[in-house]
Design a protein around this motif. Structure first.
Motif, PDB file in Angstrom:
ATOM      1  N   ASN A  13      19.354  83.298  92.440  1.00  0.00           N
ATOM      2  CA  ASN A  13      17.907  83.308  92.243  1.00  0.00           C
ATOM      3  C   ASN A  13      17.485  82.253  91.208  1.00  0.00           C
ATOM      4  OD1 ASN A  13      15.397  84.448  92.989  1.00  0.00           O
ATOM      5  ND2 ASN A  13      15.343  85.607  91.070  1.00  0.00           N
ATOM      6  N   ASN A  14      18.415  81.342  90.900  1.00  0.00           N
ATOM      7  CA  ASN A  14      18.176  80.232  89.970  1.00  0.00           C
ATOM      8  C   ASN A  14      17.798  80.691  88.569  1.00  0.00           C
ATOM      9  OD1 ASN A  14      18.856  78.310  91.902  1.00  0.00           O
ATOM     10  ND2 ASN A  14      16.802  78.391  92.760  1.00  0.00           N
ATOM     11  N   GLU A  15      18.471  81.744  88.091  1.00  0.00           N
ATOM     12  CA  GLU A  15      18.289  82.224  86.732  1.00  0.00           C
ATOM     13  C   GLU A  15      19.473  81.784  85.867  1.00  0.00           C
ATOM     14  OE1 GLU A  15      17.149  86.388  86.359  1.00  0.00           O
ATOM     15  OE2 GLU A  15      16.491  86.355  88.460  1.00  0.00           O
ATOM     16  N   VAL A  16      19.285  81.830  84.561  1.00  0.00           N
ATOM     17  CA  VAL A  16      20.329  81.503  83.595  1.00  0.00           C
ATOM     18  C   VAL A  16      21.084  82.788  83.258  1.00  0.00           C
ATOM     19  CG1 VAL A  16      20.816  80.615  81.277  1.00  0.00           C
ATOM     20  CG2 VAL A  16      18.952  79.625  82.638  1.00  0.00           C
ATOM     21  N   VAL A  17      22.406  82.698  83.222  1.00  0.00           N
ATOM     22  CA  VAL A  17      23.250  83.843  82.886  1.00  0.00           C
ATOM     23  C   VAL A  17      24.275  83.420  81.841  1.00  0.00           C
ATOM     24  CG1 VAL A  17      22.998  84.783  85.236  1.00  0.00           C
ATOM     25  CG2 VAL A  17      25.021  83.413  84.657  1.00  0.00           C
ATOM     26  N   ALA A  18      24.910  84.401  81.233  1.00  0.00           N
ATOM     27  CA  ALA A  18      26.040  84.143  80.333  1.00  0.00           C
ATOM     28  C   ALA A  18      27.307  84.666  81.012  1.00  0.00           C
ATOM     29  CB  ALA A  18      25.827  84.827  78.993  1.00  0.00           C
ATOM     30  N   TYR A  19      28.385  83.911  80.880  1.00  0.00           N
ATOM     31  CA  TYR A  19      29.647  84.291  81.510  1.00  0.00           C
ATOM     32  C   TYR A  19      30.804  83.807  80.637  1.00  0.00           C
ATOM     33  CZ  TYR A  19      29.689  79.420  82.937  1.00  0.00           C
ATOM     34  OH  TYR A  19      29.687  78.049  82.918  1.00  0.00           O
ATOM     35  N   PRO A  20      31.949  84.489  80.729  1.00  0.00           N
ATOM     36  CA  PRO A  20      33.090  84.098  79.899  1.00  0.00           C
ATOM     37  C   PRO A  20      33.770  82.835  80.419  1.00  0.00           C
ATOM     38  CG  PRO A  20      33.690  85.946  81.290  1.00  0.00           C
ATOM     39  CD  PRO A  20      32.227  85.681  81.530  1.00  0.00           C
ATOM     40  N   THR A  21      34.182  81.987  79.470  1.00  0.00           N
ATOM     41  CA  THR A  21      35.001  80.825  79.801  1.00  0.00           C
ATOM     42  C   THR A  21      36.335  80.986  79.064  1.00  0.00           C
ATOM     43  OG1 THR A  21      34.224  79.410  77.993  1.00  0.00           O
ATOM     44  CG2 THR A  21      32.919  79.397  80.042  1.00  0.00           C
ATOM     45  N   GLU A  22      37.072  79.914  78.917  1.00  0.00           N
ATOM     46  CA  GLU A  22      38.398  79.998  78.317  1.00  0.00           C
ATOM     47  C   GLU A  22      38.358  80.509  76.873  1.00  0.00           C
ATOM     48  OE1 GLU A  22      38.453  76.493  81.245  1.00  0.00           O
ATOM     49  OE2 GLU A  22      37.084  77.259  79.736  1.00  0.00           O
ATOM     50  N   ALA A  23      37.345  80.086  76.094  1.00  0.00           N
ATOM     51  CA  ALA A  23      37.308  80.439  74.669  1.00  0.00           C
ATOM     52  C   ALA A  23      36.049  81.196  74.258  1.00  0.00           C
ATOM     53  CB  ALA A  23      37.440  79.185  73.807  1.00  0.00           C
ATOM     54  N   VAL A  24      34.918  80.831  74.837  1.00  0.00           N
ATOM     55  CA  VAL A  24      33.635  81.407  74.445  1.00  0.00           C
ATOM     56  C   VAL A  24      32.833  81.754  75.696  1.00  0.00           C
ATOM     57  CG1 VAL A  24      33.564  80.088  72.275  1.00  0.00           C
ATOM     58  CG2 VAL A  24      32.449  79.164  74.318  1.00  0.00           C
ATOM     59  N   PHE A  25      31.700  82.409  75.490  1.00  0.00           N
ATOM     60  CA  PHE A  25      30.790  82.631  76.608  1.00  0.00           C
ATOM     61  C   PHE A  25      29.972  81.364  76.820  1.00  0.00           C
ATOM     62  CE2 PHE A  25      32.083  86.885  76.541  1.00  0.00           C
ATOM     63  CZ  PHE A  25      31.618  87.502  77.691  1.00  0.00           C
ATOM     64  N   GLY A  26      29.706  81.055  78.073  1.00  0.00           N
ATOM     65  CA  GLY A  26      28.877  79.916  78.413  1.00  0.00           C
ATOM     66  C   GLY A  26      27.557  80.383  78.977  1.00  0.00           C
ATOM     67  N   LEU A  27      26.548  79.529  78.854  1.00  0.00           N
ATOM     68  CA  LEU A  27      25.285  79.742  79.550  1.00  0.00           C
ATOM     69  C   LEU A  27      25.357  78.894  80.800  1.00  0.00           C
ATOM     70  CD1 LEU A  27      22.641  79.487  76.691  1.00  0.00           C
ATOM     71  CD2 LEU A  27      23.488  81.557  77.819  1.00  0.00           C
ATOM     72  N   GLY A  28      25.050  79.503  81.929  1.00  0.00           N
ATOM     73  CA  GLY A  28      25.166  78.771  83.173  1.00  0.00           C
ATOM     74  C   GLY A  28      24.070  79.084  84.143  1.00  0.00           C
ATOM     75  N   CYS A  29      23.943  78.166  85.105  1.00  0.00           N
ATOM     76  CA  CYS A  29      22.981  78.339  86.181  1.00  0.00           C
ATOM     77  C   CYS A  29      23.410  77.449  87.339  1.00  0.00           C
ATOM     78  CB  CYS A  29      21.572  77.986  85.698  1.00  0.00           C
ATOM     79  SG  CYS A  29      21.343  76.255  85.245  1.00  0.00           S
ATOM     80  N   ASN A  30      22.617  77.469  88.384  1.00  0.00           N
ATOM     81  CA  ASN A  30      22.849  76.635  89.553  1.00  0.00           C
ATOM     82  C   ASN A  30      22.506  75.191  89.196  1.00  0.00           C
ATOM     83  OD1 ASN A  30      22.752  75.260  91.981  1.00  0.00           O
ATOM     84  ND2 ASN A  30      21.506  76.791  93.024  1.00  0.00           N
ATOM     85  N   PRO A  31      23.470  74.278  89.202  1.00  0.00           N
ATOM     86  CA  PRO A  31      23.182  72.890  88.819  1.00  0.00           C
ATOM     87  C   PRO A  31      22.300  72.161  89.828  1.00  0.00           C
ATOM     88  CG  PRO A  31      25.414  73.053  89.644  1.00  0.00           C
ATOM     89  CD  PRO A  31      24.873  74.461  89.566  1.00  0.00           C
ATOM     90  N   ASN A  32      22.129  72.734  91.000  1.00  0.00           N
ATOM     91  CA  ASN A  32      21.290  72.112  92.028  1.00  0.00           C
ATOM     92  C   ASN A  32      19.820  72.486  91.886  1.00  0.00           C
ATOM     93  OD1 ASN A  32      23.557  70.902  93.487  1.00  0.00           O
ATOM     94  ND2 ASN A  32      24.106  73.029  93.884  1.00  0.00           N
ATOM     95  N   SER A  33      19.505  73.333  90.932  1.00  0.00           N
ATOM     96  CA  SER A  33      18.134  73.774  90.701  1.00  0.00           C
ATOM     97  C   SER A  33      17.602  73.179  89.398  1.00  0.00           C
ATOM     98  CB  SER A  33      18.063  75.305  90.631  1.00  0.00           C
ATOM     99  OG  SER A  33      16.810  75.718  90.131  1.00  0.00           O
ATOM    100  N   GLU A  34      16.675  72.240  89.516  1.00  0.00           N
ATOM    101  CA  GLU A  34      16.104  71.632  88.312  1.00  0.00           C
ATOM    102  C   GLU A  34      15.394  72.676  87.465  1.00  0.00           C
ATOM    103  OE1 GLU A  34      13.323  67.903  86.835  1.00  0.00           O
ATOM    104  OE2 GLU A  34      13.511  68.305  88.983  1.00  0.00           O
TER     105      GLU A  34
END
Length: 184
Positions: A13-34
């Motif tokens: 739905n093109n929202e920003v979420v937080a998710y775990p990465t190797e060391a810290v949580f990242g903020l992520g979203c769909n890179p195809n959605s400006e």
């Protein structure tokens, strides 16, 4: 109990979420959605000129952003190796990659990650994720879901899984020169 389905729906739905990465949580979203990327940049108070990292479980999600004609077999081998040290590679971007991802550069930073949370998100959503540390300006990056909630509020969409346990964020390195932009 994981809230994976909710996080996937929010990504789609093109929202920003937080998710775990190797060391810290990242903020992520769909890179195809400006619109999604602009929401992330606003939330993070990050200037668009800096560009963003793209994180994916499989190279097929990163290929649409990489100018493959510039890479030799040696660079492909470096790009596809996933070891104990997470490495984000700065690679040539296709001319079609929008400036809201590359910032002031003609390159894009990409990383393969086989952490189960990232694999599940990419496979279910069908795209790479933007990745910038989950923290407000001036505060340390979040290492747990609880820290994300403390900084962004209890209603912020967070994939409630553990990070990979690494002590340091990924190293950022040039694919051609091996120059290190950020020590890991």
């Amino acid at each position: 109990m994981s809230n994976l389905d909710e996080i996937i729906a929010r990504l789609q739905n093109n929202e920003v979420v937080a998710y775990p990465t190797e060391a810290v949580f990242g903020l992520g979203c769909n890179p195809n959605s400006e619109a999604a990327v602009q929401a992330l940049l606003t939330l993070k108070q990050r200037p668009v000129e800096k560009g963003l990292i793209l994180l994916a479980s499989d190279l097929r999600y990163l290929r649409p952003f990489i100018d493959e004609s510039c890479l030799t077999e040696k660079e492909w081998q470096s790009l596809t190796q996933v070891g104990t040290q997470a490495i984000t590679w700065v690679v040539p971007a296709k001319k079609s990659v929008p400036r809201y991802l590359t910032g002031q550069f003609d390159t894009i930073a990409v990383r393969l990650c086989h952490l189960p949370a990232v694999v599940m998100l990419c496979e279910a959503a069908g795209f790479a994720l933007t990745s910038t540390s989950a923290n407000l300006t001036g505060l340390p990056p979040c290492r747990t879901a609880q820290e994300v909630y403390a900084q962004f509020g209890n209603d912020f969409p967070v994939l409630e899984q553990a990070t990979g346990g690494a002590k340091q964020p990924s190293e950022i390195r040039d694919i051609f020169t091996q120059h290190i932009f950020r020590q890991g």
